[in-house]
Design a protein around this motif. Structure first.
Motif, mmCIF file in Angstrom:
data_model
loop_
_atom_site.group_PDB
_atom_site.id
_atom_site.type_symbol
_atom_site.label_atom_id
_atom_site.label_comp_id
_atom_site.label_asym_id
_atom_site.label_seq_id
_atom_site.Cartn_x
_atom_site.Cartn_y
_atom_site.Cartn_z
ATOM 1 N N UNK A 198 25.389 -49.526 38.885
ATOM 2 C CA UNK A 198 24.110 -50.232 38.735
ATOM 3 C C UNK A 198 24.232 -51.232 37.597
ATOM 4 N N UNK A 199 23.657 -52.422 37.800
ATOM 5 C CA UNK A 199 23.664 -53.446 36.769
ATOM 6 C C UNK A 199 22.279 -54.078 36.701
ATOM 7 N N UNK A 200 21.790 -54.352 35.500
ATOM 8 C CA UNK A 200 20.529 -55.047 35.303
ATOM 9 C C UNK A 200 20.765 -56.197 34.332
ATOM 10 N N UNK A 201 19.858 -57.176 34.337
ATOM 11 C CA UNK A 201 20.056 -58.341 33.495
ATOM 12 C C UNK A 201 18.739 -58.968 33.071
ATOM 13 N N UNK A 202 18.841 -59.877 32.095
ATOM 14 C CA UNK A 202 17.662 -60.575 31.588
ATOM 15 C C UNK A 202 17.963 -62.061 31.499
ATOM 16 N N UNK A 203 16.883 -62.866 31.479
ATOM 17 C CA UNK A 203 17.063 -64.295 31.274
ATOM 18 C C UNK A 203 17.204 -64.600 29.782
ATOM 19 N N UNK A 204 17.206 -65.863 29.428
ATOM 20 C CA UNK A 204 17.427 -66.250 28.037
ATOM 21 C C UNK A 204 16.281 -65.828 27.124
ATOM 22 N N UNK A 205 15.115 -65.467 27.701
ATOM 23 C CA UNK A 205 13.987 -64.987 26.903
ATOM 24 C C UNK A 205 13.868 -63.472 26.949
ATOM 25 N N UNK A 206 14.941 -62.803 27.396
ATOM 26 C CA UNK A 206 15.025 -61.346 27.400
ATOM 27 C C UNK A 206 13.971 -60.696 28.299
ATOM 28 N N UNK A 207 13.642 -61.362 29.394
ATOM 29 C CA UNK A 207 12.817 -60.761 30.436
ATOM 30 C C UNK A 207 13.771 -60.074 31.408
ATOM 31 N N UNK A 208 13.733 -58.756 31.481
ATOM 32 C CA UNK A 208 14.720 -57.968 32.210
ATOM 33 C C UNK A 208 14.305 -57.697 33.640
ATOM 34 N N UNK A 209 15.274 -57.736 34.513
ATOM 35 C CA UNK A 209 15.124 -57.222 35.881
ATOM 36 C C UNK A 209 15.632 -55.789 35.870
ATOM 37 N N UNK A 210 14.701 -54.827 35.756
ATOM 38 C CA UNK A 210 15.100 -53.432 35.609
ATOM 39 C C UNK A 210 15.693 -52.866 36.897
ATOM 40 N N UNK A 211 15.328 -53.441 38.063
ATOM 41 C CA UNK A 211 15.881 -52.939 39.327
ATOM 42 C C UNK A 211 17.342 -53.370 39.484
ATOM 43 N N UNK A 212 17.620 -54.618 39.126
ATOM 44 C CA UNK A 212 18.991 -55.115 39.138
ATOM 45 C C UNK A 212 19.645 -55.038 40.504
ATOM 46 N N UNK A 213 20.933 -54.753 40.507
ATOM 47 C CA UNK A 213 21.713 -54.630 41.739
ATOM 48 C C UNK A 213 22.549 -53.367 41.653
ATOM 49 N N UNK A 214 22.918 -52.823 42.823
ATOM 50 C CA UNK A 214 23.713 -51.605 42.835
ATOM 51 C C UNK A 214 24.801 -51.687 43.890
ATOM 52 N N UNK A 215 25.821 -50.847 43.719
ATOM 53 C CA UNK A 215 26.971 -50.836 44.616
ATOM 54 C C UNK A 215 27.513 -49.418 44.668
ATOM 55 N N UNK A 216 27.735 -48.932 45.892
ATOM 56 C CA UNK A 216 28.344 -47.614 46.045
ATOM 57 C C UNK A 216 29.862 -47.759 46.128
ATOM 58 N N UNK A 217 30.565 -47.001 45.299
ATOM 59 C CA UNK A 217 32.031 -47.038 45.252
ATOM 60 C C UNK A 217 32.553 -45.695 45.736
ATOM 61 N N UNK A 218 33.384 -45.726 46.770
ATOM 62 C CA UNK A 218 33.989 -44.504 47.307
ATOM 63 C C UNK A 218 35.492 -44.581 47.041
ATOM 64 N N UNK A 219 35.985 -43.686 46.179
ATOM 65 C CA UNK A 219 37.412 -43.615 45.875
ATOM 66 C C UNK A 219 38.041 -42.598 46.826
ATOM 67 N N UNK A 220 38.997 -43.043 47.623
ATOM 68 C CA UNK A 220 39.598 -42.194 48.642
ATOM 69 C C UNK A 220 40.325 -40.999 48.025
#
Length: 536
Positions: A198-220
């Motif tokens: 999971x990753x979240x980010x903010x703009x230059x005024x520190x307004x955060x996107x708390x939902x962000x983006x996510x990725x499922x990683x499956x290690x064989x």
């Protein structure tokens, strides 16, 4: 309140209670050196620093920082170079010129930016390749991967160099890790399994996107760790054991034939005796080394003497290692003391004591718990979590009997909470017993209906407190071979309590030695006297 800027940060002074609160770079200031402070009509503070201009919102206690990319003449400003005009325009002078602005015109962008994962690169010993993210946002990673690099971006391009990022990899870590303006995260040699990035980010005024983006990683999972492989291992092990049994059977038949000869019998006995002697030595050496580990975990005598200078400790062990231990700590002008009797004996008790050391340290140092009853509650919960409550696991029946006290040097008070262990204290030539609750730490369930109680004592001059395990009172001895018992123990303490502490220790040691005589020391005992030295 009064705001004061120094070379060590921003200070808030409250005249009504004459207290200060300091804000530094850890709280969001760009630099601790403050040259000037102006206040706008909304109550916000504008400060020139050695690293740009910072706006502080006292209501939210938030800092908003501005640098060269925002139009400043330079990062560094000059002391005393500031002015606020009649129409509320602010002026700050620096080493490269002058900046002026109207505070109301500096607006914070409120739009929550989108966060996207832009690329994924797998690095191995043979090759590097980029992975395409599927519609289900899942990627498969070979078990022999050496490095995974995930890049991401905040879709706000007004000042992308000031965008901020944070990530966590569920399955490895549960806390968000701040990256600042770094746009990638790297992981190496992940074990087989499933993970959520999971990753979240903010703009230059520190307004955060708390939902962000996510990725499922499956290690064989490699073939040799597959369940079918484990089944083959079991079959192979059974076959090996069967073959070994057959082999040993044939050897035993041959050995039985040879044992008919007396000389060979004597030789075999000598060999076995030597083996037993060697094994016994190895076991004893291991236990002695375990004792060194346990003693290394216990508070050193230097720490003990520094935190509790007006006290003594009588510490006798029946076996090489045992479960009775003492623990002392100090934080926020409070001294914490615990006398613990692990109900397991020998090596099992020593393992329980190691767990107790670590839990007590985390409760007071990491969690910041300072109340005696809450410490016992969290210690009980910590032991439950350590061994688990799953019915498929083996449930241990051993816990800890604890005498826990907290000495507050500022309030001149002592808090006591006990689990089957009492506390004696002597005041005005009278000895009083404060009983502990009837439960063992680690065996208390929420449904038992037992509530941990706490006793608070206002300290007076010449108060003396005794903490102890059950070893002294339960020792057998004397002409009739009976226990010493608590009644005689209290009488002995009341008799010697006015003597110097070192003499009290000598008398206690001599009394138990004379009582025991030729009897075995059946119990491990640990006694501790505390004279807080407060209220003088």
């Amino acid at each position: 309140c009064l705001w004061i800027g120094t070379v060590n940060g921003l200070n808030k002074f409250r005249p009504e209670d004459e207290t200060f609160k300091t804000y530094t770079e850890k709280d969001g200031l760009p630099n601790n050196i403050i040259y000037a402070i102006l206040q706008d009509n909304s109550g916000n503070l504008w400060m020139s620093t050695n690293r740009g201009i910072s706006k502080f919102d006292p209501a939210k206690e938030e800092f908003y920082n501005f640098g060269i990319s925002d139009g400043l003449q330079n990062y560094e400003f000059n002391i005393g170079a500031y002015f606020k005009s009649g129409d509320d325009e602010m002026f700050f002078g620096g080493i490269s010129g002058l900046n002026s602005f109207y505070p109301d015109s500096v607006k914070k962008k409120q739009v929550v930016p989108n966060v996207e994962i832009t690329s994924i690169e797998l690095l191995s010993e043979e090759t590097n390749r980029f992975v395409t993210i599927g519609k289900d946002k899942t990627i498969n990673v070979p078990y022999d991967n050496n490095l995974i690099t995930i890049e991401f971006s905040v879709l706000d391009f007004s000042m992308p160099e000031k965008n901020s990022y944070a990530y966590k990899l569920e399955g490895i870590e549960d806390e968000w890790i701040s990256l600042g303006n770094r746009r990638y995260a790297t992981f190496s040699n992940l074990p087989s399994g499933k993970y959520i990035f999971r990753v979240k980010g903010s703009n230059s005024d520190f307004v955060w996107n708390e939902n962000g983006a996510e990725l499922q990683i499956i290690v064989e999972t490699p073939i040799w760790k597959h369940p079918i492989s484990y089944a083959l291992y079991i079959i192979l092990a059974i076959f090996s054991v069967f073959s070994l049994i057959q082999y040993r059977t044939r050897n035993l038949r041959q050995t039985n034939y040879e044992l008919k000869e007396k000389e060979l019998v004597a030789e075999q006995i000598a060999v076995q005796k030597e083996e037993l002697t060697l094994k016994n030595k190895n076991i004893t050496d291991s236990i002695i080394y375990a004792k060194r580990i346990q003693e290394a975990l216990m508070p050193s005598m230097n720490l003990f003497s520094r935190l509790l200078p007006d006290s003594f400790l009588l510490h006798k062990a029946k076996d090489i290692v045992s479960g009775d231990f003492y623990w002392v700590n100090e934080k926020n002008n409070k001294t914490f003391l615990a006398i613990v009797d692990c109900t397991g004996h020998g090596v099992p008790g020593a393992f329980m004591s190691i767990i107790g050391f670590e839990l007590l340290r985390k409760i007071t140092d990491d969690q910041g718990i300072e109340n005696a009853d809450q410490i016992l509650h969290d210690l009980n919960k910590g032991i439950e979590l350590t061994f688990g409550k799953d019915s498929s696991n083996i449930r241990l029946k051993d816990g800890m009997d604890v005498a826990m006290c907290v000495v507050d040097k500022e309030k001149n008070e002592l808090e006591f909470a006990g689990a089957f262990r009492p506390m004696y204290f002597v005041r005005d030539n009278k000895i009083e017993e404060i009983r502990g609750d009837r439960f063992s730490v680690g065996l208390l369930n929420e449904g038992d209906g037992i509530e941990i109680t706490k006793t608070t004592i206002k300290l007076q001059r010449n108060d003396i407190f005794y903490f102890f395990s059950d070893g002294y009172a339960d020792q057998f001895g004397g002409p009739e071979g009976k226990k010493f018992k608590y009644r005689r123990f209290r009488h002995l303490l009341l008799t010697i309590h006015k003597l110097p502490l070192d003499q009290q220790k000598v008398i206690l040691e001599k009394s138990i030695y004379e009582l025991r005589g030729n009897f075995e020391q059946y119990y491990y005992f640990l006694n501790f006297l505390l004279r807080p030295g407060l209220g003088q």
